[in-house]
Design a protein around this motif. Structure first.
Motif, PDB file in Angstrom:
ATOM      1  N   ILE A  15      47.347 -36.280  25.312  1.00 46.73           N
ATOM      2  CA  ILE A  15      47.171 -37.472  26.140  1.00 46.73           C
ATOM      3  C   ILE A  15      47.909 -38.653  25.523  1.00 46.73           C
ATOM      4  N   LEU A  16      47.754 -38.821  24.186  1.00 46.03           N
ATOM      5  CA  LEU A  16      48.447 -39.912  23.507  1.00 46.03           C
ATOM      6  C   LEU A  16      49.954 -39.764  23.618  1.00 46.03           C
ATOM      7  N   MET A  17      50.437 -38.502  23.502  1.00 47.34           N
ATOM      8  CA  MET A  17      51.865 -38.251  23.584  1.00 47.34           C
ATOM      9  C   MET A  17      52.415 -38.673  24.933  1.00 47.34           C
ATOM     10  N   ILE A  18      51.695 -38.322  26.004  1.00 43.76           N
ATOM     11  CA  ILE A  18      52.135 -38.670  27.347  1.00 43.76           C
ATOM     12  C   ILE A  18      52.109 -40.173  27.541  1.00 43.76           C
ATOM     13  N   ALA A  19      51.040 -40.826  27.019  1.00 54.60           N
ATOM     14  CA  ALA A  19      50.927 -42.272  27.162  1.00 54.60           C
ATOM     15  C   ALA A  19      52.075 -42.978  26.472  1.00 54.60           C
ATOM     16  N   VAL A  20      52.426 -42.520  25.249  1.00 56.22           N
ATOM     17  CA  VAL A  20      53.538 -43.121  24.518  1.00 56.22           C
ATOM     18  C   VAL A  20      54.840 -42.946  25.272  1.00 56.22           C
ATOM     19  N   SER A  21      55.014 -41.741  25.884  1.00 61.37           N
ATOM     20  CA  SER A  21      56.229 -41.480  26.650  1.00 61.37           C
ATOM     21  C   SER A  21      56.358 -42.438  27.820  1.00 61.37           C
ATOM     22  N   PHE A  22      55.236 -42.663  28.546  1.00 68.69           N
ATOM     23  CA  PHE A  22      55.273 -43.572  29.678  1.00 68.69           C
ATOM     24  C   PHE A  22      55.565 -44.995  29.229  1.00 68.69           C
ATOM     25  N   LEU A  23      54.962 -45.425  28.086  1.00 76.75           N
ATOM     26  CA  LEU A  23      55.208 -46.764  27.587  1.00 76.75           C
ATOM     27  C   LEU A  23      56.667 -46.940  27.196  1.00 76.75           C
ATOM     28  N   ALA A  24      57.233 -45.887  26.592  1.00 73.95           N
ATOM     29  CA  ALA A  24      58.645 -45.959  26.190  1.00 73.95           C
ATOM     30  C   ALA A  24      59.536 -46.107  27.404  1.00 73.95           C
ATOM     31  N   ASN A  69      51.079 -11.959  18.197  1.00 72.93           N
ATOM     32  CA  ASN A  69      49.723 -11.541  18.550  1.00 72.93           C
ATOM     33  C   ASN A  69      49.145 -12.578  19.496  1.00 72.93           C
ATOM     34  N   ASP A  70      47.874 -12.435  19.863  1.00 71.44           N
ATOM     35  CA  ASP A  70      47.309 -13.297  20.888  1.00 71.44           C
ATOM     36  C   ASP A  70      46.604 -14.527  20.326  1.00 71.44           C
ATOM     37  N   LYS A  71      46.884 -14.889  19.085  1.00 70.25           N
ATOM     38  CA  LYS A  71      46.290 -16.077  18.496  1.00 70.25           C
ATOM     39  C   LYS A  71      47.160 -17.308  18.768  1.00 70.25           C
ATOM     40  N   THR A  72      46.573 -18.486  18.581  1.00 72.10           N
ATOM     41  CA  THR A  72      47.288 -19.732  18.827  1.00 72.10           C
ATOM     42  C   THR A  72      48.223 -20.045  17.667  1.00 72.10           C
ATOM     43  N   PRO A  73      49.163 -20.973  17.851  1.00 73.86           N
ATOM     44  CA  PRO A  73      50.059 -21.332  16.745  1.00 73.86           C
ATOM     45  C   PRO A  73      49.329 -21.800  15.495  1.00 73.86           C
ATOM     46  N   TRP A  74      48.159 -22.415  15.667  1.00 79.01           N
ATOM     47  CA  TRP A  74      47.416 -22.925  14.521  1.00 79.01           C
ATOM     48  C   TRP A  74      46.752 -21.818  13.711  1.00 79.01           C
ATOM     49  N   GLN A  75      46.563 -20.657  14.296  1.00 76.90           N
ATOM     50  CA  GLN A  75      45.933 -19.555  13.572  1.00 76.90           C
ATOM     51  C   GLN A  75      46.996 -18.857  12.730  1.00 76.90           C
ATOM     52  N   GLU A 106      51.722 -30.112  18.313  1.00 77.84           N
ATOM     53  CA  GLU A 106      51.513 -30.111  16.872  1.00 77.84           C
ATOM     54  C   GLU A 106      51.551 -28.694  16.292  1.00 77.84           C
ATOM     55  N   GLY A 107      50.976 -27.738  17.005  1.00 77.72           N
ATOM     56  CA  GLY A 107      50.970 -26.363  16.522  1.00 77.72           C
ATOM     57  C   GLY A 107      52.365 -25.777  16.412  1.00 77.72           C
ATOM     58  N   ASN A 108      53.193 -26.032  17.419  1.00 78.51           N
ATOM     59  CA  ASN A 108      54.563 -25.522  17.388  1.00 78.51           C
ATOM     60  C   ASN A 108      55.395 -26.234  16.319  1.00 78.51           C
ATOM     61  N   ALA A 109      55.158 -27.541  16.158  1.00 78.14           N
ATOM     62  CA  ALA A 109      55.854 -28.276  15.104  1.00 78.14           C
ATOM     63  C   ALA A 109      55.472 -27.729  13.731  1.00 78.14           C
ATOM     64  N   ILE A 148      57.191 -30.133  26.048  1.00 77.09           N
ATOM     65  CA  ILE A 148      58.091 -29.340  25.211  1.00 77.09           C
ATOM     66  C   ILE A 148      59.247 -30.194  24.713  1.00 77.09           C
ATOM     67  N   ALA A 149      59.787 -31.061  25.572  1.00 83.89           N
ATOM     68  CA  ALA A 149      60.877 -31.942  25.155  1.00 83.89           C
ATOM     69  C   ALA A 149      60.424 -32.876  24.042  1.00 83.89           C
ATOM     70  N   ALA A 150      59.191 -33.389  24.149  1.00 81.14           N
ATOM     71  CA  ALA A 150      58.671 -34.327  23.150  1.00 81.14           C
ATOM     72  C   ALA A 150      58.399 -33.654  21.809  1.00 81.14           C
ATOM     73  N   TYR A 151      58.242 -32.336  21.804  1.00 82.44           N
ATOM     74  CA  TYR A 151      58.015 -31.592  20.561  1.00 82.44           C
ATOM     75  C   TYR A 151      59.187 -31.751  19.605  1.00 82.44           C
TER      76      TYR A 151
END
Length: 340
Positions: A15-24, A69-75, A106-109, A148-151
């Motif tokens: 949500i914060l990421m999207i808000a920052v994008s709109f403000l920019a 596997n079927d786990k998230t990037p954070w796992q 954040e997980g992909n980063a 994805i672009a913001a990542y």
């Protein structure tokens, strides 16, 4: 072996990421990655282009070794376990995401910072390809593209993988090849319009075998829409007995209409008396075929399209573990995408 997950809630970070994008955008801070032009025109709704340019990664000079596997990037335990067993850290970390899920920036980063190219298998289990192609979910696709672009790192993206598998709700008997192609092109087009430059588009059919007999060419969106071909196939009790019969016929078929680099995007060898020999055959055959990498499915899971529980993990026996370590090294599987 697509594994859909329940849709996730939008995270506070997203949500914060999207808000920052709109403000920019509102402050005129958008940029452009092409042609030296200025920011997006007012009213177009285009996202700020990703700074990361994926072009240098599209033609790898070596062979990558990955895990899925079927786990998230954070796992991250799957990465550490694989590194311990395989004898090297994986170059690709593939995971599954359900249609409608937000992108885990954040997980992909985290994965990319730790040396793994993230690969997301986007599973459209809750909607039809026809609806996607007609634009019914465009709001979601635009949001996903912006996230994805913001990542600002690379992402290999496999959309509706195993589209030729009748066990999938988007496979034969449920959707037509033309509907898959239309959906793929539509999603790709939205990403392009949003200025996304950090995605490697991976077209990922299952190998043609006794359970997946559909011709592949009608499912191919065209070379302008695909960066890598990703093949899925397993050594097991039905069709997986040798590289020459499991992968080679499909590689030959695809070579007739695509010259894109080939990644074995999902594979494994089931536990059996022949597992050690099958592992040797897999790495030797893949190297000889000139693939750019191999992604191992390191789990116990049902045979694709069936209910027979199989153990695909590396460490099912001392012999299997030794074969994996020796053959992956001998055939030079291990390529850092960080080096381009």
């Amino acid at each position: 072996m697509a594994i859909p997950r329940r849709r996730s809630r939008v995270t506070v970070a997203a949500i914060l990421m999207i808000a920052v994008s709109f403000l920019a955008d509102a402050c005129g801070g958008t940029g452009s990655t092409g042609g030296g032009g200025g920011g997006a025109k007012a009213g177009t709704g285009a996202a700020r282009s990703a700074h990361y340019q994926v072009t240098p990664l599209l033609r790898p000079s070596g062979r990558a070794l990955g895990v899925v596997n079927d786990k998230t990037p954070w796992q991250y335990d799957i990465v550490t376990t694989f590194a311990e067993e395989a004898g090297r850290t994986p170059d690709i970390r593939e995971y599954y995401s359900s249609w409608g899920d937000d992108f885990d920036t954040e997980g992909n980063a985290f994965l990319w910072q730790h040396g793994q190219l993230p690969m997301m298998a986007l599973v459209p289990s809750d909607t039809s390809l026809a609806d996607i192609g007609k634009g019914a979910d465009d709001a979601y696709v635009r949001r996903l593209a912006d996230q994805i672009a913001a990542y600002d790192g690379p992402l290999a993206l496999s959309f509706a993988g195993e589209m030729n598998g009748p066990w999938n709700s988007w496979g034969p008997g449920h959707a037509k090849p033309a509907e898959f192609v239309a959906a793929w092109k539509h999603v790709h087009g939205i990403f392009a319009a949003r200025g996304v430059t950090n995605v490697i588009w991976v077209w990922t059919p299952h190998v043609v075998d006794s359970g997946t007999t559909a011709k592949l060419r009608p499912y191919y969106p065209g070379s302008a829409y695909v960066d890598w071909v990703g093949l899925i196939g397993y050594y097991g009790p039905i069709d997986g007995v040798a590289f020459s019969s499991l992968f080679a016929p499909t590689l030959h078929e695809i070579a007739g209409f695509s010259g894109k680099p080939v990644l074995i995007a999902e594979t494994g060898v089931a536990q059996s008396a022949g597992k050690e020999a099958h592992i040797r055959d897999l790495f030797q055959g893949a190297a000889k075929a000139g693939v750019i990498g191999l992604v191992w499915y390191d789990q116990r899971k049902d045979w694709p399209g069936g209910k027979q529980l199989m153990d695909w993990r590396i460490k099912t026996s001392v012999a299997a573990l030794a074969a994996f370590q020796v053959e992956s090294s001998r055939n030079r599987f291990g390529h850092s995408f960080k080096s381009g």
